[in-house]
Design an enzyme around this catalytic site. Structure first.
Site, PDB file in Angstrom:
ATOM      1  N   GLU A 157      48.401  35.965  54.116  1.00 34.91           N
ATOM      2  CA  GLU A 157      49.188  36.989  53.432  1.00 34.91           C
ATOM      3  C   GLU A 157      48.711  38.389  53.806  1.00 34.91           C
ATOM      4  O   GLU A 157      47.525  38.630  53.995  1.00 34.91           O
ATOM      5  CB  GLU A 157      49.073  36.799  51.920  1.00 34.91           C
ATOM      6  CG  GLU A 157      49.401  35.372  51.516  1.00 34.91           C
ATOM      7  CD  GLU A 157      49.489  35.177  50.022  1.00 34.91           C
ATOM      8  OE1 GLU A 157      49.667  36.159  49.295  1.00 34.91           O
ATOM      9  OE2 GLU A 157      49.377  34.023  49.600  1.00 34.91           O
TER      10      GLU A 157
ATOM     11  N   CYS B 129      45.164  42.299  43.940  1.00 31.54           N
ATOM     12  CA  CYS B 129      43.836  41.845  44.348  1.00 31.54           C
ATOM     13  C   CYS B 129      43.532  40.471  43.796  1.00 31.54           C
ATOM     14  O   CYS B 129      43.672  40.245  42.602  1.00 31.54           O
ATOM     15  CB  CYS B 129      42.758  42.750  43.749  1.00 31.54           C
ATOM     16  SG  CYS B 129      42.513  44.226  44.625  1.00 31.54           S
TER      17      CYS B 129
HETATM   18  N1  SAH Z   1      36.187  39.161  50.386  1.00 29.09           N
HETATM   19  C1  SAH Z   1      36.153  40.543  50.266  1.00 29.09           C
HETATM   20  C2  SAH Z   1      37.508  41.213  50.353  1.00 29.09           C
HETATM   21  C3  SAH Z   1      38.689  40.565  49.676  1.00 29.09           C
HETATM   22  S1  SAH Z   1      38.841  40.594  47.945  1.00 29.09           S
HETATM   23  C4  SAH Z   1      35.446  40.961  48.998  1.00 29.09           C
HETATM   24  O1  SAH Z   1      35.210  40.131  48.144  1.00 29.09           O
HETATM   25  O2  SAH Z   1      35.102  42.135  48.894  1.00 29.09           O
HETATM   26  C5  SAH Z   1      39.235  42.308  47.506  1.00 29.09           C
HETATM   27  C6  SAH Z   1      38.721  42.686  46.117  1.00 29.09           C
HETATM   28  O3  SAH Z   1      39.466  42.025  45.071  1.00 29.09           O
HETATM   29  C7  SAH Z   1      37.272  42.293  45.895  1.00 29.09           C
HETATM   30  O4  SAH Z   1      36.558  43.323  45.246  1.00 29.09           O
HETATM   31  C8  SAH Z   1      37.410  41.106  44.985  1.00 29.09           C
HETATM   32  O5  SAH Z   1      36.243  40.829  44.289  1.00 29.09           O
HETATM   33  C9  SAH Z   1      38.563  41.504  44.105  1.00 29.09           C
HETATM   34  N2  SAH Z   1      39.180  40.379  43.392  1.00 29.09           N
HETATM   35  C10 SAH Z   1      39.183  39.082  43.744  1.00 29.09           C
HETATM   36  N3  SAH Z   1      39.874  38.358  42.832  1.00 29.09           N
HETATM   37  C11 SAH Z   1      40.317  39.207  41.902  1.00 29.09           C
HETATM   38  C12 SAH Z   1      41.139  39.051  40.744  1.00 29.09           C
HETATM   39  N4  SAH Z   1      41.630  37.883  40.384  1.00 29.09           N
HETATM   40  N5  SAH Z   1      41.435  40.156  40.022  1.00 29.09           N
HETATM   41  C13 SAH Z   1      40.985  41.381  40.420  1.00 29.09           C
HETATM   42  N6  SAH Z   1      40.216  41.571  41.509  1.00 29.09           N
HETATM   43  C14 SAH Z   1      39.888  40.495  42.254  1.00 29.09           C
END
Ligand code: SAH
Ligand code: SF4
Length: 360
Positions: free
Chosen positions: A94, A336
């Site tokens: 995605e 996110c």
């Molecule tokens: N793997 C990398 C980048 C992708 S996730 C990382 O973890 O940084 C991008 C951001 O979204 C990260 O800060 C992650 O922790 C956050 N994230 C993941 N799941 C989420 C959710 N369900 N709600 C809000 N933020 C989330």
């Protein structure tokens, strides 16, 4: 017998130079090829008129500039757009475009699934399938550019599916192409790598082009972070922060952004905020509080808005620049951590059937 052609889309300038030298062509061919792709949007070797017939025929026989198409595109009420991209091995990734008044940000994926397995993330729940190649990473940018039209894409964030630093070599190649004036020509500070905290790769990254850095902290003590971001068991907070300060210093970065997803009753108390302030006070740091985006089957709940504000105020009182991320695209599961949610549920079977039809 079909010959497997090499996809040269994901090669940065230096690799293209070596590639052309190997077939006894001059260095400048590499820049010419990039100009066709990135300035003129031409992906067909036959149309590259400053290449002679012999070169065009060699490229046609041995190489490709393929990128995958979207099998579905969804537009949110707030203008956020999500593409589901089907892969030849039946995987689906995605890519999300978030338009704002003064910029357009493309959120790209670096892996199919993710190994880190943070319990509040839909991508983590999906498990890990494979790394994306640099061609597949750049392909997402080209697809979005073709769909959106010229000039709308100003920023790139590696915040889609996957942990970018766990796919280091391919992500670095893609960053070089994104940043190259002959490539996508996006300035280094407008490219952001978001990481859960792979410390050795962070030190390595500080030697590269100097992109903006976002670090997924989510907890201010090791006991809690061990649970929320399991890579913390290998690289605890102290070690991670040292790597961040080194990165900022080495790359002359004003600040590292720390992402902190607010989980009700888990990491959102005044005590947590004070602990976080202590870690980041007087450091080159800012904090981005992310409202938790729920997805089916997850055990966490979002923190109420007034508690997010209280948390933010504690950080602000310590002089730490703090913003709260606006949730975008949640109606199409593009926010996110929701990436893969929908694919995992109702649409998965139909999409795979559709993908099979387009590929066969
Ligand atoms: N793997 C990398 C980048 C992708 S996730 C990382 O973890 O940084 C991008 C951001 O979204 C990260 O800060 C992650 O922790 C956050 N994230 C993941 N799941 C989420 C959710 N369900 N709600 C809000 N933020 C989330
Ligand atoms: Fe992977 Fe990032 Fe999701 Fe954690 S938050 S599982 S590191 S994609």
């Amino acid at each position: 017998m079909t010959i497997k052609r090499q996809n040269i889309l994901g090669m940065p300038l230096e690799d293209l130079v070596s590639f052309f030298n190997e077939i006894e062509e001059k260095d400048y061919r590499a820049k010419q090829l990039m100009q066709w792709i990135y300035s003129k949007h031409i992906y067909d070797f036959d149309l590259m008129t400053n290449f002679n017939l012999e070169l065009r025929s060699h490229l046609n026989q041995n190489c490709s500039l393929d990128f995958d198409d979207a099998i579905r595109s969804e537009l949110s009420e707030d203008g956020t757009q999500k593409w589901l991209i089907g892969k030849k091995d039946n995987q689906i990734i995605e890519t999300v475009f978030i338009p704002e008044e003064k910029r357009g940000t493309l959120c790209i994926s670096s892996q199919v699934g993710c190994l880190i397995d943070c319990p509040f993330c839909a991508t983590g729940h999906q498990g890990f399938n494979r790394n994306l190649s640099s061609s597949e990473i750049i392909g997402q940018v080209l697809l979005a550019r073709e769909e959106l039209g010229e000039g709308r894409l100003t920023n790139i964030v590696f915040m889609g599916m996957g942990e970018p630093l766990a796919n280091y070599p391919e992500v670095i190649k893609a960053i070089k192409i994104l940043n190259d004036p002959h490539g996508c020509n996006i300035s280094r500070r407008r490219i952001t790598v978001s990481t859960s905290g792979l410390v050795p790769q962070l030190y390595k990254l500080s030697e590269e082009v100097g992109v903006s850095l976002a670090v997924s902290l989510h907890a201010a003590n090791d006991v809690l972070r061990d649970e929320l971001v399991p890579i913390n068991r290998k690289h605890p907070i102290g070690e991670l922060l040292d790597a961040c300060w080194h990165y900022a210093d080495f790359q002359n970065l004003r600040s590292v952004t720390f992402e902190y997803t607010m989980l009700k009753g888990v990491n959102d108390s005044a005590k947590d905020a004070k602990q976080l302030s202590k870690l980041l006070k007087n450091k080159p740091a800012k904090v981005n509080l992310i409202p938790f985006n729920p997805f089916p089957g997850v055990r966490f709940k979002p923190t109420d808005q007034n508690k997010i504000n209280d948390f933010r105020n504690i950080l602000l009182e310590s002089g730490i620049m703090t913003t709260t991320r606006k949730t975008r695209g949640d109606d199409i599961q593009a926010a996110c951590g929701q990436l893969s949610g929908q694919v995992m549920n109702l649409a998965k079977k139909t999409l795979r059937q559709k993908l099979k039809k387009t590929l066969h």
